[in-house]
Design a protein around this motif. Structure first.
Motif, short mmCIF file in Angstrom:
data_model
loop_
_atom_site.label_atom_id
_atom_site.label_comp_id
_atom_site.label_asym_id
_atom_site.label_seq_id
_atom_site.Cartn_x
_atom_site.Cartn_y
_atom_site.Cartn_z
N PHE A 142 -6.37 -4.85 13.43
CA PHE A 142 -6.10 -4.04 12.24
C PHE A 142 -6.84 -4.67 11.07
O PHE A 142 -7.28 -5.83 11.12
CB PHE A 142 -4.60 -3.93 11.96
N SER A 143 -7.01 -3.89 10.03
CA SER A 143 -7.73 -4.37 8.85
C SER A 143 -6.97 -4.01 7.58
O SER A 143 -6.13 -3.11 7.57
CB SER A 143 -9.14 -3.77 8.79
N ARG A 144 -7.31 -4.73 6.53
CA ARG A 144 -6.85 -4.39 5.19
C ARG A 144 -8.07 -4.45 4.27
O ARG A 144 -8.83 -5.42 4.30
CB ARG A 144 -5.77 -5.37 4.72
N HIS A 145 -8.22 -3.39 3.48
CA HIS A 145 -9.43 -3.25 2.66
C HIS A 145 -9.07 -2.82 1.25
O HIS A 145 -8.19 -1.98 1.04
CB HIS A 145 -10.37 -2.21 3.28
N LEU A 146 -9.73 -3.42 0.29
CA LEU A 146 -9.67 -2.99 -1.11
C LEU A 146 -11.09 -2.77 -1.59
O LEU A 146 -11.94 -3.66 -1.43
CB LEU A 146 -9.00 -4.06 -1.99
N ASP A 147 -11.37 -1.61 -2.16
CA ASP A 147 -12.70 -1.42 -2.71
C ASP A 147 -12.79 -2.09 -4.08
O ASP A 147 -11.79 -2.53 -4.66
CB ASP A 147 -13.08 0.06 -2.78
N ALA A 148 -13.99 -2.19 -4.58
CA ALA A 148 -14.22 -2.93 -5.83
C ALA A 148 -13.45 -2.33 -6.99
O ALA A 148 -12.96 -3.06 -7.86
CB ALA A 148 -15.72 -2.95 -6.14
N ALA A 149 -13.31 -0.99 -7.01
CA ALA A 149 -12.65 -0.34 -8.14
C ALA A 149 -11.18 -0.69 -8.24
O ALA A 149 -10.59 -0.63 -9.32
CB ALA A 149 -12.82 1.18 -8.04
N HIS A 150 -10.57 -1.07 -7.12
CA HIS A 150 -9.13 -1.34 -7.12
C HIS A 150 -8.79 -2.79 -6.83
O HIS A 150 -7.63 -3.15 -6.69
CB HIS A 150 -8.44 -0.44 -6.08
N SER A 151 -9.81 -3.63 -6.74
CA SER A 151 -9.59 -5.04 -6.47
C SER A 151 -9.49 -5.83 -7.77
O SER A 151 -10.28 -5.60 -8.70
CB SER A 151 -10.74 -5.61 -5.63
N PRO A 152 -8.55 -6.76 -7.88
CA PRO A 152 -8.42 -7.53 -9.12
C PRO A 152 -9.63 -8.41 -9.41
O PRO A 152 -9.85 -8.82 -10.55
CB PRO A 152 -7.16 -8.38 -8.89
N ALA A 197 -6.68 -8.14 -0.55
CA ALA A 197 -6.41 -7.07 0.41
C ALA A 197 -5.16 -7.36 1.22
O ALA A 197 -4.45 -6.43 1.62
CB ALA A 197 -7.61 -6.88 1.33
N LEU A 198 -4.87 -8.65 1.48
CA LEU A 198 -3.69 -9.02 2.25
C LEU A 198 -2.42 -8.98 1.40
O LEU A 198 -1.32 -9.14 1.93
CB LEU A 198 -3.86 -10.41 2.84
N GLN A 199 -2.55 -8.76 0.10
CA GLN A 199 -1.40 -8.69 -0.79
C GLN A 199 -1.00 -7.24 -1.05
O GLN A 199 -0.13 -6.98 -1.88
CB GLN A 199 -1.74 -9.38 -2.11
N GLN A 200 -1.62 -6.31 -0.35
CA GLN A 200 -1.32 -4.89 -0.48
C GLN A 200 -0.65 -4.40 0.80
O GLN A 200 -0.76 -5.02 1.86
CB GLN A 200 -2.61 -4.11 -0.72
N LEU A 201 0.03 -3.28 0.70
CA LEU A 201 0.75 -2.72 1.84
C LEU A 201 0.11 -1.44 2.36
O LEU A 201 -0.03 -1.25 3.56
CB LEU A 201 2.21 -2.45 1.46
N GLN A 202 -0.28 -0.55 1.45
CA GLN A 202 -0.69 0.79 1.84
C GLN A 202 -2.20 0.88 2.08
O GLN A 202 -2.84 1.88 1.75
CB GLN A 202 -0.25 1.80 0.78
N ASN A 203 -2.76 -0.17 2.69
CA ASN A 203 -4.20 -0.19 2.96
C ASN A 203 -4.50 -0.65 4.37
O ASN A 203 -5.59 -1.14 4.65
CB ASN A 203 -4.91 -1.10 1.95
N VAL A 204 -3.54 -0.52 5.27
CA VAL A 204 -3.72 -1.00 6.64
C VAL A 204 -4.37 0.08 7.50
O VAL A 204 -4.10 1.27 7.33
CB VAL A 204 -2.39 -1.45 7.26
N ARG A 205 -5.27 -0.36 8.38
CA ARG A 205 -5.89 0.57 9.33
C ARG A 205 -5.93 -0.12 10.69
O ARG A 205 -6.39 -1.26 10.81
CB ARG A 205 -7.31 0.94 8.88
N VAL A 206 -5.46 0.56 11.72
CA VAL A 206 -5.47 0.03 13.09
C VAL A 206 -6.77 0.46 13.77
O VAL A 206 -7.21 1.61 13.61
CB VAL A 206 -4.25 0.54 13.89
N HIS A 207 -7.38 -0.47 14.53
CA HIS A 207 -8.65 -0.20 15.18
C HIS A 207 -8.51 -0.31 16.70
O HIS A 207 -7.79 -1.18 17.20
CB HIS A 207 -9.73 -1.18 14.69
N PRO A 208 -9.22 0.55 17.44
CA PRO A 208 -9.11 0.54 18.90
C PRO A 208 -9.70 -0.74 19.51
O PRO A 208 -10.69 -1.29 19.01
CB PRO A 208 -9.92 1.77 19.33
N THR A 209 -9.12 -1.19 20.61
CA THR A 209 -9.66 -2.28 21.41
C THR A 209 -9.62 -1.85 22.88
O THR A 209 -8.88 -0.94 23.26
CB THR A 209 -8.86 -3.58 21.24
N THR A 210 -10.37 -2.58 23.71
CA THR A 210 -10.44 -2.20 25.12
C THR A 210 -9.50 -3.03 26.00
O THR A 210 -9.50 -2.83 27.22
CB THR A 210 -11.88 -2.37 25.64
#
Length: 678
Positions: free
Chosen positions: A590-600, A570-583
């Protein structure tokens, strides 16, 4: 069909219009980019008249034009008709893609039948029409034929629809079941298929998107100072090679060398950019050229081509590649100045114009004039690059490409790519966004970025979203906390913790990142009045005591970050970033996620990063995560492994964090997925 104005050709929209396809630049003039194994998002707006259901499919085509894969697109903006799917190329080459819109007879029937049968309207007619739709789906042959197991699901649903002994709602439920919908999601019945144009997608090797770079001045490594004579002896390529095991131990993929060519003596700069050099000052390696040669030669004090070949071989034996600086300029002593004075600009007084960025003057450098003899200059630069390619260089960091004609770069990069598709070009263009993006579109594989100056929470959140957004298919960002020219204020005042913060952000915020030699030592003293280090290595020898790096811990942190990057796709990809709110205004998540279908690995991979960007104080607060977007349950906590510290926690949608920069500046957390999770 002709348009009404100026004989313009107007393409028909088709039966199911497919519009605004992404990633497409200038109607396909500049191909989108991907790398082998990258999850490539393909989007389009798909519409139709009336209320009947529609669907969309993204299709990926191999370099030979055959279909590699396809995926049904999902509606990512309800009400806006915007659809997306992700596809993964598996080899390098000149690929392409298209989007197909189509009428969905099952979707149309399912929507209408659910309303009418429930209301008692046209009950038997609706159930009969459902039977005909499902029978059509089962009868398909060839490439559209579904496996026997899936066909059996539809056959059973047809039988239920025909069974008049059962209540109508039960018959309907069988045809609207989750199992039926899943089969038809995999094998949709598609009418009135309308294809978009086919658009280009160039696929590079993985290092073009994801890797870690280490910059070094070879002459500093092994340089010695004689107290008696007050003179320096330069380090060499051989002594610099002694540092390669240390660099490899930190997990770097690329060793990038600043120019190693002969350095001119005319107007040679002294320490800290002094206009007058003292005896023994080595000069800037960017003032290229002397009687010993030019861009195709090696500074004699560094060694020979045999020494360079040995350096490359040693790097490769340690799993690293070698990148070389390309600085298209010449010292007044460069052979080009005598042999080709027409390659430079002659001023009214007959002198050759040196480089200027008023009020700055660079008297030791002559810029090339690409308008006087463009073919001659092109042929020479192409020849020079080939010299270094033949000696094992596989990447070039290009100095100030935005000051040279774009047409020159477009031609050169295409030429090199055709002959050597493995070669990677990194653009060092700290300039206007439009220029940076255009350089990327015409062929540069990677680009330096404004990350170096993005410090606040708002700035970082906006920038992470931007570089992973709509520019990402062209401009691949390389995050550098510092360079040999840049020491930003944050690091001048942030202490060792500041260097740790920026390392975490760079290594996880972009698939490609790099550090300049000495980062491990948290070198933070600026030259007064400018954002660069005092005693700048560009103008002098700078040997270092690397044993201090272990005490500071930055080298260990860098090594761990590079290890984590390699372990998590997931850290080797670029177009999978999501920013998350904090207080808290100093907590960035932020996170990076790959689902099983697209993960090597065939398994989902989710990494969440929480950084305290205040290097001086403890910060605490809540982080909001929508676990459902990762395919994780929202009704119970999940196991969160901090791969940076080795600790484990249980996390839910609301997470409390406390980060002390004297202990940990960040959490880098892997969220554990249960078997079968997306």
């Amino acid at each position: 069909m002709r348009g009404r104005g100026a004989d313009a050709d107007v393409l028909p929209v088709g039966r199911i219009p497919v519009l605004d396809v992404f990633p497409v630049a200038e109607e396909g003039r500049f191909p989108a980019k991907a790398v082998v194994g990258e999850s490539v998002p393909i989007r389009a707006t798909v519409i139709r008249e009336g209320h009947d259901a529609l669907g969309a499919t993204a299709v990926l085509l191999r370099p030979d034009g055959s279909m590699h894969s396809s995926a049904r697109m999902i509606d990512i903006a309800p009400g806006l008709d915007r659809y997306e799917a992700r596809l993964v190329p598996d080899t390098e080459g000149e690929w392409s893609f298209r989007v197909e819109g189509w009428s969905d007879p099952y979707g149309t029937w399912a929507h209408d039948a659910a309303i009418k049968v429930e209301a008692g309207i046209d009950v038997e007619l609706m159930l009969t029409e459902g039977t005909l739709v499902l029978e059509r789906a089962v009868r398909r042959t060839g490439d559209d034929a579904m496996p026997e197991r899936d066909a059996r699901v539809l056959v059973d649903a047809v039988a239920a629809l025909r069974d008049t002994s059962r209540p109508p709602l039960a018959r309907l439920a069988a045809a609207l079941s989750w199992q039926v919908r899943q089969v038809l999601a995999r094998w949709p019945l598609r009418d009135m298929v309308t294809a978009s144009r086919t658009y280009p997608l160039v696929v590079h090797r993985k290092l073009a998107l994801s890797g870690s770079w280490y910059e070094m001045f070879p002459r500093s490594h092994g340089a010695t100072f004689d107290e008696a004579t007050q003179r320096w002896t330069s380090g060499t390529l051989r002594t610099a090679a002694n540092q390669l095991p240390r660099i490899a131990a930190m997990g770097f993929d690329v060793v990038y060398l600043t120019p190693i060519h002969p350095i001119g003596t005319t107007y040679r700069k002294g320490r800290n950019n002094a206009l007058t050099a003292l005896p023994g000052d080595p000069g800037s390696p960017y003032a290229i050229g002397s009687p010993d040669g030019g861009h195709d030669s090696i500074e004699p004090s560094l060694g020979t081509f045999d020494d360079f070949d040995a350096f490359v071989a040693r790097a490769r034996s340690l799993g690293m590649e070698v990148a070389l600086d390309v600085a298209l300029q010449a010292s007044p002593d460069h052979p080009w100045v005598k042999e080709h004075p027409e390659w430079f600009t002659t001023r009214a007084d007959g002198s050759i114009a040196y480089a200027e960025n008023p009020p700055k003057k660079y008297q030791d450098i002559y810029p090339l004039n690409f308008d006087n003899d463009p073919e001659g200059i092109y042929a020479e630069i192409r020849r020079v690059l080939q010299v270094w390619i033949d000696h094992g260089v596989t990447a070039f960091r290009v100095d100030n490409p935005h000051t040279k004609p774009l047409s020159f770069w477009q031609r050169l990069l295409a030429d090199v790519h055709a002959a050597h598709p493995e070669i990677i070009f990194l653009s060092e263009a700290f300039t206007r966004p439009a220029m940076m993006l255009t350089l990327a579109k015409i062929g540069f594989h990677q680009s330096y970025t404004y990350f170096t100056w993005r410090n606040t929470k708002a700035e970082l959140e906006e920038y992470l979203a931007r570089v992973g957004g709509d520019e990402a298919p062209w401009l691949r960002p390389s995050f550098w906390p510092t360079t040999h020219d840049i020491l930003p204020p944050y690091l001048q005042h942030g202490g060792v913790a500041g260097f740790a913060v920026r390392a975490v952000l760079a290594a996880t915020g972009s698939p490609t990142w790099g550090v300049y030699s000495g980062y491990e030592l948290a070198e933070s003293v600026p030259r007064p009045g400018v954002e660069e280090q005092i005693d700048n290595e560009k103008y002098e020898f700078r040997p270092r005591d690397w044993s201090r790096a272990d005490d500071l811990g930055i080298a260990l942190l860098i090594g761990r970050l590079n290890e984590i990057r390699r372990a998590h796709p997931a850290l080797q990809q670029l177009q999978n970033v999501r920013v998350h709110p904090t207080t808290d205004d100093a907590l960035v998540c932020f996170s990076r996620h790959l689902d099983a279908a697209h993960s090597p690995t065939g398994r989902p991979d989710t990494v969440v990063v929480v950084v305290n960007i205040d290097p001086h104080g403890v910060r605490e607060g809540s982080v909001h995560l929508d676990l459902s977007t990762f395919g994780l349950p929202v009704d119970r906590a999940v196991v969160a492994h901090d791969v940076l510290s080795g600790e484990s926690y249980t996390w839910s949608d609301e997470v409390y964090v406390r980060l002390d920069p004297m202990v940990h500046v960040a959490h880098v957390v892997y969220l554990e997925h249960t078997p079968g999770a997306r």
